[in-house]
Design a protein around this motif. Structure first.
Motif, PDB file in Angstrom:
ATOM      1  N   PHE A 666       0.790  -1.145   0.015  1.00  9.66           N
ATOM      2  CA  PHE A 666      -0.057   0.083   0.026  1.00  9.66           C
ATOM      3  C   PHE A 666       0.862   1.202  -0.013  1.00  9.66           C
ATOM      4  CE2 PHE A 666      -2.088   3.519   2.200  1.00  9.66           C
ATOM      5  CZ  PHE A 666      -3.165   3.700   1.505  1.00  9.66           C
ATOM      6  N   MET A 667       1.946   1.305   0.551  1.00  7.99           N
ATOM      7  CA  MET A 667       2.882   2.329   0.652  1.00  7.99           C
ATOM      8  C   MET A 667       3.411   2.608  -0.776  1.00  7.99           C
ATOM      9  SD  MET A 667       2.839   3.430   3.569  1.00  7.99           S
ATOM     10  CE  MET A 667       3.844   4.515   4.049  1.00  7.99           C
ATOM     11  N   ILE A 668       3.642   1.946  -1.491  1.00  6.67           N
ATOM     12  CA  ILE A 668       4.206   1.874  -2.787  1.00  6.67           C
ATOM     13  C   ILE A 668       2.927   2.739  -3.601  1.00  6.67           C
ATOM     14  CG2 ILE A 668       4.782   1.029  -4.996  1.00  6.67           C
ATOM     15  CD1 ILE A 668       6.081  -1.161  -3.367  1.00  6.67           C
ATOM     16  N   VAL A 669       1.717   2.188  -3.322  1.00  2.78           N
ATOM     17  CA  VAL A 669       0.512   3.089  -4.064  1.00  2.78           C
ATOM     18  C   VAL A 669       0.347   4.249  -3.549  1.00  2.78           C
ATOM     19  CG1 VAL A 669      -1.886   2.906  -4.307  1.00  2.78           C
ATOM     20  CG2 VAL A 669      -0.666   0.638  -4.266  1.00  2.78           C
ATOM     21  N   ALA A 670       0.450   4.348  -2.358  1.00  3.92           N
ATOM     22  CA  ALA A 670       0.401   5.753  -1.632  1.00  3.92           C
ATOM     23  C   ALA A 670       1.389   6.728  -2.203  1.00  3.92           C
ATOM     24  CB  ALA A 670       0.296   5.798  -0.165  1.00  3.92           C
ATOM     25  N   ASP A 671       2.546   6.252  -2.175  1.00  4.58           N
ATOM     26  CA  ASP A 671       3.640   7.072  -3.028  1.00  4.58           C
ATOM     27  C   ASP A 671       3.326   7.618  -4.316  1.00  4.58           C
ATOM     28  OD1 ASP A 671       6.027   8.446  -3.349  1.00  4.58           O
ATOM     29  OD2 ASP A 671       7.186   6.843  -2.856  1.00  4.58           O
ATOM     30  N   GLU A 693      -2.500  21.236   1.350  1.00  8.50           N
ATOM     31  CA  GLU A 693      -2.312  21.023   2.862  1.00  8.50           C
ATOM     32  C   GLU A 693      -2.777  19.892   3.214  1.00  8.50           C
ATOM     33  OE1 GLU A 693      -1.205  20.695   6.367  1.00  8.50           O
ATOM     34  OE2 GLU A 693      -0.707  22.690   5.358  1.00  8.50           O
ATOM     35  N   GLU A 694      -4.104  19.469   2.372  1.00  8.04           N
ATOM     36  CA  GLU A 694      -4.787  18.139   2.597  1.00  8.04           C
ATOM     37  C   GLU A 694      -3.804  17.195   2.091  1.00  8.04           C
ATOM     38  OE1 GLU A 694      -8.515  18.118   0.787  1.00  8.04           O
ATOM     39  OE2 GLU A 694      -9.423  19.775   2.333  1.00  8.04           O
ATOM     40  N   LEU A 695      -3.095  17.175   1.236  1.00  8.11           N
ATOM     41  CA  LEU A 695      -2.266  16.100   0.226  1.00  8.11           C
ATOM     42  C   LEU A 695      -1.037  15.964   1.365  1.00  8.11           C
ATOM     43  CD1 LEU A 695      -2.563  17.333  -3.300  1.00  8.11           C
ATOM     44  CD2 LEU A 695      -3.354  15.107  -2.249  1.00  8.11           C
ATOM     45  N   MET A 696      -0.567  16.989   1.770  1.00  4.21           N
ATOM     46  CA  MET A 696       0.860  17.150   2.457  1.00  4.21           C
ATOM     47  C   MET A 696       0.286  16.431   3.987  1.00  4.21           C
ATOM     48  SD  MET A 696       3.355  17.780   0.766  1.00  4.21           S
ATOM     49  CE  MET A 696       4.449  17.573   2.385  1.00  4.21           C
ATOM     50  N   GLU A 697      -0.936  16.595   4.384  1.00  6.27           N
ATOM     51  CA  GLU A 697      -1.213  16.011   5.624  1.00  6.27           C
ATOM     52  C   GLU A 697      -1.173  14.527   5.485  1.00  6.27           C
ATOM     53  OE1 GLU A 697      -2.067  15.393   9.542  1.00  6.27           O
ATOM     54  OE2 GLU A 697      -1.535  17.171   8.519  1.00  6.27           O
ATOM     55  N   LEU A 702       1.189   9.284   6.948  1.00  2.00           N
ATOM     56  CA  LEU A 702       1.758   7.933   6.317  1.00  2.00           C
ATOM     57  C   LEU A 702       3.315   7.619   6.499  1.00  2.00           C
ATOM     58  CD1 LEU A 702      -0.384   7.331   3.106  1.00  2.00           C
ATOM     59  CD2 LEU A 702      -0.571   6.195   5.444  1.00  2.00           C
ATOM     60  N   GLY A 703       3.976   9.143   6.796  1.00 10.21           N
ATOM     61  CA  GLY A 703       5.504   8.947   6.874  1.00 10.21           C
ATOM     62  C   GLY A 703       6.097   8.767   5.684  1.00 10.21           C
ATOM     63  N   LEU A 704       5.526   9.260   4.556  1.00 10.24           N
ATOM     64  CA  LEU A 704       6.147   8.932   3.323  1.00 10.24           C
ATOM     65  C   LEU A 704       7.273   9.791   2.740  1.00 10.24           C
ATOM     66  CD1 LEU A 704       2.752   8.433   1.003  1.00 10.24           C
ATOM     67  CD2 LEU A 704       4.558   6.570   1.549  1.00 10.24           C
ATOM     68  N   ASP A 705       8.355   9.271   2.227  1.00 14.84           N
ATOM     69  CA  ASP A 705       9.041  10.170   1.435  1.00 14.84           C
ATOM     70  C   ASP A 705       9.067   9.887   0.183  1.00 14.84           C
ATOM     71  OD1 ASP A 705      11.647  11.355   1.060  1.00 14.84           O
ATOM     72  OD2 ASP A 705      12.978   9.585   0.976  1.00 14.84           O
ATOM     73  N   ILE A 706       8.161  10.895  -0.250  1.00 15.42           N
ATOM     74  CA  ILE A 706       7.646  11.106  -1.581  1.00 15.42           C
ATOM     75  C   ILE A 706       8.808  11.874  -2.543  1.00 15.42           C
ATOM     76  CG2 ILE A 706       5.163  11.470  -1.262  1.00 15.42           C
ATOM     77  CD1 ILE A 706       5.863  14.662  -1.302  1.00 15.42           C
ATOM     78  N   ASN A 707       8.445  11.427  -3.643  1.00 17.29           N
ATOM     79  CA  ASN A 707       9.757  11.691  -4.935  1.00 17.29           C
ATOM     80  C   ASN A 707       9.504  13.248  -5.138  1.00 17.29           C
ATOM     81  OD1 ASN A 707      11.036  12.114  -7.013  1.00 17.29           O
ATOM     82  ND2 ASN A 707      10.483   9.976  -7.968  1.00 17.29           N
TER      83      ASN A 707
END
Length: 790
Positions: A666-671, A693-697, A702-707
């Motif tokens: 799921f984390m791959i999907v969320a990223d 703000e909603e997206l960054m929340e 999720l504690g994501l390290d987005i690209n």
């Protein structure tokens, strides 16, 4: 009495496909299309707007380096820039005009021998044409006569100086090791200065056997080399200090001057364009040192000394010019143990076909031209302007009746000679291996010349050429020799009309676009096409007329393309006279309606004369097909991932709150989903801060390290768009507000795009404002955000 001159030799070897006059996509230059584009972004462009920063790192000034240095640009590079980097190209031309105000009417730009041929190794006719073409190219672009000419690799001999002097060139720039002896004018005895002991701070006159003369400038060797190969350019202050430390207490005028590859300033050494700009400003503030260029200095202080040169020398070969004809030991050092025994046989093979083609040109040329070699010398006029009007003027001056009746044949003769010179471009010998890009490029020019030679009725020379190339050993065991390299890397580059038609059609996928008026060096007309979607692919059928704008050859080509299962692709073409187009196309369309894909692939392969594997096509066409496949996959993947994310996110968020581990899948999907949504939001105008703000929340939850690289790239383009709008109308404060707000958002959410280009545009826009309109709080805020000194 202290003067400083910095010369930059800006040049790239021609990289165009010899049949298309266009550069293929070069993966090694990514993210740019090719190396010309990359070096333009890193060097040629930045030197037109070089930044000067203060101690706080704030932008205080923009300097057009070109207008304060001496420089030359290779004609083949300028030709590329004119079409693909017009803003930079125009900046170079304008800099030369500005420099004339700085230097007593003398321009910064000097000419260059046309395609970087090693002049001492060229025959007499090629020497003459290289100079004539270089001068004509310069005058057409810069609008004035050149005062001097840069010699490729500064390679020189007396015969070369004679040609330059014959064309009224005033001076030439050489390396100190090329000077043999000097004496004060009027003295009887010469002083030996071999070993680079010549004093570089003065000009010299060289008296030639013909009675002509030309001035010589020998640049400061140690400092020039130090700049190119040390950390001198890490600091503009350090650079200036190194240059200014060389003057002595002499009472005569002293010219401190250096010469290096122009690419040093920004490409070879990143940000060296800024070091150069700082150095120039720093020196301008010195009351006892004047920035100058060679033409101005020569006019003020004619030579008081004369000099004689060593024959057949250069700046990059310790052995003279052996690097371009022998295994002299000079190499790039990339592969220890490799030899360059291939250099001599390669030159011998090229000399053989050059001399044979010269005989054909003289013999056949007499049928087409009043004086063939004079026509070749003037052919530069057509290279610079392929219009019908230019052709008419050229033919009025040079053509016989046969040429008027067979213009294509006349132009093919001249094109053969052009490629016979391009194949001597120096870079082909400079590096370590005959299968290197540069050597393959000159072999490609040779192949095109050979093809044209046969087309105009000359003898078949390729077999003997290949036999001679067998004596040119490759350092790579599997490649064996130059003949194998030619068959493996050059022959597949040959492009006929059928291949061009397919390139046009493949870059037209998937939707119909307006018919292109040209493709590469061809004019496109009567473009008929039909795209048929099938259950699992696409069928493209069509035809077009292609006219080569260079040789005027015309072809009418039909093509067929079938793409299925994503990556299975059959591409073929044929002259319309070689296929029953209507019958074949009707049969294919019937099978497409019945989704009989295997039959379509087979029909295309059987009915069309020329079948092209996907890997044989131009890189740009390949990339377009791949992008269409990937786009389809990405769209489907994005839709599926978004559905999964929306369905599973509430449950995953609940797991997060109770401290349970989150599912890796799921984390791959969320990223993927959140990165895509953030990019889309940043591309909107105006940006919705609440949506961001909603997206960054969600990202934080999720504690994501987005690209962030992808997001920064989108943000950088948005900033640049706003900055260009500000430049266009800086008095409209709405754009300044948008910029400040957008940069505030980026800071809040921790995005860090490169702001350099936006900074340049805003600085120039701010500079356009009258001083009484600059004192606005929003403008001050914008300058703070972009680190622009007020």
């Amino acid at each position: 009495m202290k003067y400083l001159c910095i010369h930059g030799h800006f040049y790239q070897p021609p990289r165009e496909n010899a049949w298309l006059e266009a550069i293929e996509r070069q993966d090694s230059a990514a993210p740019f299309h090719d190396w010309n584009a990359r070096i333009t972004a890193e060097c040629y462009g930045p030197n037109a707007l070089a930044r000067v920063l203060n101690a706080k790192g704030e932008l205080t000034d923009l300097v057009d380096n070109y207008s304060y240095i001496s420089f030359n640009f290779g004609p083949t590079l300028l030709s590329w820039m004119e079409e693909y980097a017009p803003e930079v190209y125009q900046a170079v031309l304008e800099a030369d005009k500005a420099s004339q105000k700085n230097f007593s009417g003398h321009g910064s730009a000097i000419a260059q021998v046309y395609n970087h041929m090693i002049m001492p190794l060229a025959n007499a006719r090629d020497k003459e044409t290289q100079v004539k073409w270089g001068l004509a190219d310069f005058k057409k672009r810069f609008g004035r006569e050149a005062e001097a000419m840069w010699l490729a690799e500064t390679a020189c001999n007396t015969e070369t100086l004679e040609v330059l002097a014959q064309h009224q060139l005033k001076y030439v720039i050489l390396a100190p090791g090329q000077c043999a002896r000097v004496r004060k004018i009027g003295d009887k005895n010469w002083t030996d200065v071999s070993g680079a002991k010549v004093d570089p701070k003065r000009p010299y006159i060289c008296h030639l056997p013909s009675g002509r003369k030309i001035a010589l400038f020998f640049y400061d060797g140690p400092i020039s080399q130090g700049i190119a190969f040390s950390d001198t350019l890490k600091s503009g202050e350090k650079f200036a200090g190194r240059l200014l430390s060389t003057y002595n207490n002499s009472s005569e005028p002293q010219l401190m001057h250096i010469a290096t590859d122009g690419e040093t300033y920004g490409h070879h050494q990143h940000f060296a364009d800024m070091a150069l700009a700082y150095c120039l400003k720093h020196v301008q503030e010195k009351p006892d040192v004047n920035i100058t260029i060679y033409g101005e200095f020569l006019e003020k202080y004619p030579p008081q000394y004369e000099a004689q040169i060593f024959e057949n020398t250069s700046w990059s070969c310790f052995h003279g010019v052996e690097r371009w004809r022998a295994d002299c030991g000079c190499n790039s050092g990339g592969k220890p143990g490799w030899n360059q025994k291939w250099r001599g046989p390669l030159r011998a093979a090229l000399d053989f076909i050059r001399d044979e083609m010269a005989k054909t040109f003289e013999h056949k040329g007499q049928e087409y031209f009043k004086e063939p070699w004079a026509a070749r010398n003037d052919y530069i006029d057509l290279i610079l302007d392929r219009s019908l009007d230019a052709q008419h003027r050229f033919f009025l001056k040079h053509a016989t009746e046969k040429a008027w009746n067979d213009r294509s044949g006349a132009l093919m003769l001249l094109e053969m000679q052009r490629h016979a010179m391009l194949m001597y471009t120096s870079c082909g010998w400079f590096f370590d291996e005959i299968s290197g890009l540069e050597s393959v490029q000159i072999l490609q020019y040779a192949a095109r010349a050979l093809q044209l030679h046969q087309q105009i009725g000359g003898a078949e020379l390729e077999a003997q050429f290949l036999k001679m190339l067998q004596a040119a050993p490759s350092n790579i065991k599997d490649l064996k020799n130059g003949a194998v390299v030619y068959e493996k890397f050059v022959k597949p580059s040959v492009v006929g009309a059928g291949k061009v038609a397919l390139q046009v059609a493949l870059q037209d996928l998937p939707a119909k676009k307006p018919a292109p008026p040209k493709a590469y060096c061809y004019e496109v007309s009567d473009y008929q096409r039909e795209h048929i979607k099938t259950k699992n692919g696409l069928v493209c059928l069509g035809s077009m007329k292609l006219k080569n704008r260079i040789t005027l050859e015309e072809d009418h080509v039909a093509y067929g393309i079938c793409q299925s299962d994503g990556t299975k692709l059959t591409c073929a073409a044929a002259a319309t006279s070689e296929i029953n187009q209507e019958e074949v196309f009707e049969r294919i369309k019937k099978w497409a309606s019945e989704n009989k894909i295997p039959q379509i692939h087979r029909e295309i392969e059987e009915q069309f004369k020329e079948i092209y594997p996907f890997t044989s096509l131009f890189k740009d066409a390949q990339v377009n097909v791949i992008q269409q496949v990937l786009s389809g996959i990405s769209q489907t993947t994005g839709e599926e991932f978004s559905r999964i994310f929306e369905k599973q996110y509430p449950s995953v968020r609940g797991l997060k709150y109770i401290g349970a581990p989150l599912p890796p899948a799921f984390m791959i999907v969320a990223d993927y989903v959140l990165t895509a949504d953030l990019k889309a939001e940043l591309e909107r105008d105006p940006v919705d801060i609440n949506a961001l703000e909603e997206l960054m929340e969600d990202v934080r939850t999720l504690g994501l390290d987005i690209n962030r690289l992808q997001i920064n790239a989108v943000a950088e383009q948005k900033l640049l768009s706003y900055a260009k709008d500000f430049f266009a109308a800086p008095e409209q404060l709405d754009t300044a507000v948008k910029l400040v707000e957008f940069m505030n958002y980026l800071e809040i959410f921790g995005f860090t795009p490169d702001t350099t280009q936006a900074q340049l545009w805003v600085f120039q826009g701010f500079d356009k404002l009258p001083s009484d309109k600059r004192d606005k709080s929003i403008l001050k805020a914008l300058c703070r955000k972009l680190k622009i000194a007020l």
